[in-house]
Design an enzyme around this catalytic site. Structure first.
Site, PDB file in Angstrom:
ATOM      1  N   GLY A   1      17.628   7.223  -6.640  1.00  0.00           N
ATOM      2  CA  GLY A   1      17.239   6.432  -7.806  1.00  0.00           C
ATOM      3  C   GLY A   1      18.071   6.640  -9.059  1.00  0.00           C
ATOM      4  O   GLY A   1      18.203   5.739  -9.876  1.00  0.00           O
TER       5      GLY A   1
ATOM      6  N   ASP B   1      15.617   8.910 -12.323  1.00  0.00           N
ATOM      7  CA  ASP B   1      15.258   7.564 -12.764  1.00  0.00           C
ATOM      8  C   ASP B   1      13.966   7.562 -13.567  1.00  0.00           C
ATOM      9  O   ASP B   1      13.902   7.025 -14.655  1.00  0.00           O
ATOM     10  CB  ASP B   1      15.173   6.600 -11.558  1.00  0.00           C
ATOM     11  CG  ASP B   1      14.344   7.147 -10.394  1.00  0.00           C
ATOM     12  OD1 ASP B   1      13.698   8.203 -10.535  1.00  0.00           O
ATOM     13  OD2 ASP B   1      14.341   6.505  -9.330  1.00  0.00           O
TER      14      ASP B   1
ATOM     15  N   ASP C   1       6.986  10.452 -13.063  1.00  0.00           N
ATOM     16  CA  ASP C   1       5.663   9.832 -12.951  1.00  0.00           C
ATOM     17  C   ASP C   1       4.606  10.947 -12.902  1.00  0.00           C
ATOM     18  O   ASP C   1       4.151  11.414 -13.943  1.00  0.00           O
ATOM     19  CB  ASP C   1       5.665   8.948 -11.698  1.00  0.00           C
ATOM     20  CG  ASP C   1       4.366   8.203 -11.479  1.00  0.00           C
ATOM     21  OD1 ASP C   1       3.544   8.158 -12.402  1.00  0.00           O
ATOM     22  OD2 ASP C   1       4.154   7.662 -10.372  1.00  0.00           O
TER      23      ASP C   1
ATOM     24  N   LYS D   1       6.712   7.916 -17.391  1.00  0.00           N
ATOM     25  CA  LYS D   1       5.374   7.318 -17.310  1.00  0.00           C
ATOM     26  C   LYS D   1       4.349   8.412 -17.561  1.00  0.00           C
ATOM     27  O   LYS D   1       3.756   8.947 -16.600  1.00  0.00           O
ATOM     28  CB  LYS D   1       5.147   6.718 -15.913  1.00  0.00           C
ATOM     29  CG  LYS D   1       6.055   5.562 -15.559  1.00  0.00           C
ATOM     30  CD  LYS D   1       5.469   4.717 -14.449  1.00  0.00           C
ATOM     31  CE  LYS D   1       6.074   5.003 -13.123  1.00  0.00           C
ATOM     32  NZ  LYS D   1       5.650   4.073 -12.051  1.00  0.00           N
TER      33      LYS D   1
ATOM     34  N   ASP E   1      13.488   1.632  -6.467  1.00  0.00           N
ATOM     35  CA  ASP E   1      13.299   0.766  -5.297  1.00  0.00           C
ATOM     36  C   ASP E   1      11.848   0.484  -5.003  1.00  0.00           C
ATOM     37  O   ASP E   1      10.942   1.203  -5.431  1.00  0.00           O
ATOM     38  CB  ASP E   1      13.907   1.433  -4.061  1.00  0.00           C
ATOM     39  CG  ASP E   1      13.047   2.593  -3.559  1.00  0.00           C
ATOM     40  OD1 ASP E   1      12.800   3.532  -4.348  1.00  0.00           O
ATOM     41  OD2 ASP E   1      12.586   2.548  -2.404  1.00  0.00           O
TER      42      ASP E   1
HETATM   43  P1  IMP Z   1       6.913  12.010  -9.424  1.00  0.00           P
HETATM   44  O1  IMP Z   1       6.976  13.241  -8.574  1.00  0.00           O
HETATM   45  O2  IMP Z   1       5.611  11.261  -9.255  1.00  0.00           O
HETATM   46  O3  IMP Z   1       7.211  12.260 -10.873  1.00  0.00           O
HETATM   47  O4  IMP Z   1       7.942  11.034  -8.783  1.00  0.00           O
HETATM   48  C1  IMP Z   1       9.109  10.664  -9.328  1.00  0.00           C
HETATM   49  C2  IMP Z   1       9.849   9.813  -8.321  1.00  0.00           C
HETATM   50  O5  IMP Z   1       8.995   8.839  -7.721  1.00  0.00           O
HETATM   51  C3  IMP Z   1      10.923   9.034  -9.010  1.00  0.00           C
HETATM   52  O6  IMP Z   1      12.129   9.746  -9.068  1.00  0.00           O
HETATM   53  C4  IMP Z   1      11.015   7.785  -8.161  1.00  0.00           C
HETATM   54  O7  IMP Z   1      11.864   8.012  -7.068  1.00  0.00           O
HETATM   55  C5  IMP Z   1       9.609   7.590  -7.656  1.00  0.00           C
HETATM   56  N1  IMP Z   1       8.879   6.635  -8.514  1.00  0.00           N
HETATM   57  C6  IMP Z   1       7.925   6.912  -9.434  1.00  0.00           C
HETATM   58  N2  IMP Z   1       7.509   5.795 -10.050  1.00  0.00           N
HETATM   59  C7  IMP Z   1       8.235   4.784  -9.516  1.00  0.00           C
HETATM   60  C8  IMP Z   1       8.274   3.355  -9.761  1.00  0.00           C
HETATM   61  O8  IMP Z   1       7.565   2.785 -10.591  1.00  0.00           O
HETATM   62  N3  IMP Z   1       9.162   2.657  -9.006  1.00  0.00           N
HETATM   63  C9  IMP Z   1       9.964   3.218  -8.083  1.00  0.00           C
HETATM   64  N4  IMP Z   1       9.973   4.532  -7.837  1.00  0.00           N
HETATM   65  C10 IMP Z   1       9.103   5.309  -8.543  1.00  0.00           C
HETATM   66 MG    MG Z   2      13.631   9.428  -7.426  1.00  0.00          MG
END
Ligand code: IMP
Ligand code: MG
Length: 182
Positions: A47, A103, A106, A134, A162
């Site tokens: 990403g 990228d 979340d 986010k 993606d």
């Molecule tokens: P986390 O562990 O939930 O913070 O995940 C982060 C990863 O989840 C990012 O690097 C993205 O690869 C994926 N991700 C989180 N939100 C989105 C989204 O809205 N669209 C696409 N990929 C996302």
């Molecule tokens: Mg990612």
């Protein structure tokens, strides 16, 4: 908005123009913060790819680039719990300043696990620069040092992000139309 994929994008959240402003702004700050330091940009595949390239072009310092790839979403829209490295760096980061590039943050589960692994490697510092944040999605508390734009808790695609491995090549970040998930 560009005419690419107009049929699947409901709303443009970060336009190409705004992305250019973000990479310019962050590149300038990073160039100041890391002046005189050995900097290694570590992109989180897949990403972070477009963002890392544009960011790097706006950093006016010598730097190394490397990449990691963690186990991912498995094509869905919610985070997996266990994080593993499918691909690791081959750069020696001992006493160097590591700037992870991603990228979006979340839940922050991924970055938290990645930081745990990197902490044992003797880097002089480890920070994260993410295009998007986010904060409403957090499961683990985490604040990135460099953030391009804070966005609401919506699933977004484009500019590296993606849905089922598609749409990473969109030049902007957008929200997918509901019918795409069917
Ligand atoms: P986390 O562990 O939930 O913070 O995940 C982060 C990863 O989840 C990012 O690097 C993205 O690869 C994926 N991700 C989180 N939100 C989105 C989204 O809205 N669209 C696409 N990929 C996302
Ligand atoms: Mg990612």
């Amino acid at each position: 908005m560009t005419d690419r994929y107009d049929d699947i994008v409901k709303k443009v959240l970060v336009s190409e123009e705004e992305i250019a402003e973000i990479t310019k702004r962050l590149g300038k700050i990073i160039s100041t913060d890391y002046a005189g330091k050995e900097l290694v940009l570590v992109g989180m595949l897949k990403g972070a790819m477009p963002f890392m390239m544009d960011l790097a072009k706006n950093i006016t310092l010598p730097l190394e680039m490397d990449f990691i790839q963690t186990s991912s979403y498995h094509g869905g829209t919610s985070s997996s719990t266990a994080v593993m490295f499918k691909k690791d760096i081959d750069t020696n980061v001992l006493d160097k300043h590591v700037l992870l590039v991603d990228d979006v943050v979340d839940t922050a589960k991924t970055i938290t696990k990645v930081l745990e692994i990197f902490k044992g490697r003797g880097a002089a510092s480890i920070e994260l620069c993410c295009l998007l944040d986010k904060p409403e999605g957090r499961v683990v508390p985490y604040e990135a040092k460099y953030v391009g734009k804070v966005i609401p808790n919506e699933f977004v695609i484009g500019y590296g992000l993606d849905y089922n491995e598609l749409y990473r090549n969109l030049p902007y970040v957008g929200v997918v139309k509901d019918e795409v998930y069917k």
